[in-house]
Write a protein that holds these residues in place. Structure first.
Motif, PDB file in Angstrom:
ATOM      1  N   VAL A  55       0.927  -1.100   0.000  1.00  0.00           N
ATOM      2  CA  VAL A  55       0.154  -0.038   0.117  1.00  0.00           C
ATOM      3  C   VAL A  55       0.885   1.331  -0.105  1.00  0.00           C
ATOM      4  CG1 VAL A  55      -1.916  -1.333   1.273  1.00  0.00           C
ATOM      5  CG2 VAL A  55      -0.036  -0.082   2.497  1.00  0.00           C
ATOM      6  N   PRO A  56       0.256   2.393  -0.503  1.00  0.00           N
ATOM      7  CA  PRO A  56       1.241   3.588  -0.374  1.00  0.00           C
ATOM      8  C   PRO A  56       1.693   3.818   0.795  1.00  0.00           C
ATOM      9  CG  PRO A  56      -0.787   3.847  -1.690  1.00  0.00           C
ATOM     10  CD  PRO A  56      -0.871   2.601  -0.968  1.00  0.00           C
ATOM     11  N   LYS A  59       1.668   8.724   5.335  1.00  0.00           N
ATOM     12  CA  LYS A  59       2.490  10.187   5.655  1.00  0.00           C
ATOM     13  C   LYS A  59       2.930  10.184   7.300  1.00  0.00           C
ATOM     14  CE  LYS A  59       0.704  12.549   1.657  1.00  0.00           C
ATOM     15  NZ  LYS A  59      -0.320  14.077   1.359  1.00  0.00           N
ATOM     16  N   VAL A  68       4.737  -1.713   2.334  1.00  0.00           N
ATOM     17  CA  VAL A  68       4.414  -0.552   1.543  1.00  0.00           C
ATOM     18  C   VAL A  68       5.346  -0.218   0.389  1.00  0.00           C
ATOM     19  CG1 VAL A  68       3.513   0.687   3.797  1.00  0.00           C
ATOM     20  CG2 VAL A  68       5.871   0.799   2.925  1.00  0.00           C
ATOM     21  N   ALA A  70       6.963   3.076  -1.708  1.00  0.00           N
ATOM     22  CA  ALA A  70       7.185   4.590  -1.857  1.00  0.00           C
ATOM     23  C   ALA A  70       7.896   5.130  -3.221  1.00  0.00           C
ATOM     24  CB  ALA A  70       7.664   5.274  -0.756  1.00  0.00           C
ATOM     25  N   THR A  71       7.826   6.229  -3.614  1.00  0.00           N
ATOM     26  CA  THR A  71       8.353   6.860  -4.888  1.00  0.00           C
ATOM     27  C   THR A  71       9.232   7.903  -4.509  1.00  0.00           C
ATOM     28  OG1 THR A  71       6.497   8.162  -5.762  1.00  0.00           O
ATOM     29  CG2 THR A  71       6.810   5.873  -6.361  1.00  0.00           C
ATOM     30  N   GLY A 100      10.516  12.514  -1.525  1.00  0.00           N
ATOM     31  CA  GLY A 100       9.561  12.366  -2.503  1.00  0.00           C
ATOM     32  C   GLY A 100       8.896  13.680  -2.656  1.00  0.00           C
ATOM     33  N   GLY A 129      10.953   3.537  -7.796  1.00  0.00           N
ATOM     34  CA  GLY A 129       9.695   3.032  -6.520  1.00  0.00           C
ATOM     35  C   GLY A 129      10.755   2.083  -5.706  1.00  0.00           C
ATOM     36  N   THR A 131       9.644  -0.823  -2.725  1.00  0.00           N
ATOM     37  CA  THR A 131       8.781  -1.533  -1.868  1.00  0.00           C
ATOM     38  C   THR A 131       9.566  -2.487  -0.663  1.00  0.00           C
ATOM     39  OG1 THR A 131       7.296  -1.992  -3.931  1.00  0.00           O
ATOM     40  CG2 THR A 131       7.131  -3.467  -2.180  1.00  0.00           C
TER      41      THR A 131
END
Length: 232
Positions: A55-56, A59, A68, A70-71, A100, A129, A131
């Motif tokens: 999942v993203p 924050k 998760v 993230a980019t 990011g 990205g 993971t």
């Protein structure tokens, strides 16, 4: 010929010490039961969070071992090393900020062994990205060692101090990401080394302490009984 009778205070002292030992054994058994509950909860968290679809990256706060993605872009010049010992030997975790659009998150890119020249590290450039699994902030250090930010010596991922040392103002400090291993790249740093299996012997230890307490109580009962018979 009759011997000298043992003073009462000696018997009282023995009984007090015996009570302390019995209570200590029970307390150790109870502690192991609490550890058992913690370990079972940990295992359940890993099984329910670590193997699902990513999942993203949140924050704010996130549950540990959540998978998760993230980019962003790695800031390799701000990487820090954390002392580590893995199945690959002694070395370091390489912690690199991933910048990011909204915030920066620390990523444990993986393990490098002692003595490996930094020129041999992979340093991917540009947006990408990542993971991996959420790992929580580790302030202070370990049981045996403390972090020394002033000398750049790290033994745990103290995200607040690491961000301060790296000059990051908008970094996520509630958690970092343990990067997964790449299916094609077997270079360094080596990701995917998050420990996901845990030895669980707490129940056996708890039963051992309780059994020892029971046997000790029986033994003390015989001693007290023999003492009373001797005074008849």
């Amino acid at each position: 010929m009759s011997g000298t009778r043992r003073p009462v205070w000696v018997d009282v002292t023995i009984l007090v010490l015996a009570a302390v030992m019995f209570a200590s054994m029970i307390a150790l058994g109870n502690w192991q039961m609490r550890r058992l509950a913690w370990k079972l909860d940990l295992i359940e968290n890993v099984e329910t969070r670590a193997y699902g679809d990513p999942v993203p990256a949140p924050k704010g706060a996130a549950p540990e071992y959540l998978r998760v993605f993230a980019t962003g872009t790695f800031a390799h010049d701000q990487s820090l090393r954390i002392k580590a010992v893995t199945d690959l030997g002694p070395g370091y975790w390489i912690m690199t900020p991933l910048a990011g659009d909204d915030a920066t998150v620390w990523v444990n890119r993986g393990f490098v062994p002692n003595g490996l020249d930094q020129a041999a590290w992979d340093t991917p450039k540009g947006p990408l990205g990542v993971t991996g699994l959420v790992r929580l902030d580790q302030p202070g250090g370990t049981l045996l060692e403390s972090n020394q930010p002033e000398t750049g010596r790290w033994v745990s991922a103290d995200l607040t101090e690491m961000s301060r040392a790296a000059g990051l103002e908008n970094a996520q400090t509630a958690y970092f990401i343990d990067a997964e291993a790449s299916a094609t790249d077997r270079g360094w740093p080596r990701g995917g080394l998050t420990r996901l299996t845990f030895r669980n012997t707490h129940l056996a230890y708890a039963l051992t302490w309780y059994a020892m307490a029971a046997l000790f109580l029986v033994a003390m009962g015989y001693v007290v009984r023999a003492r009373f018979k001797a005074t008849d």
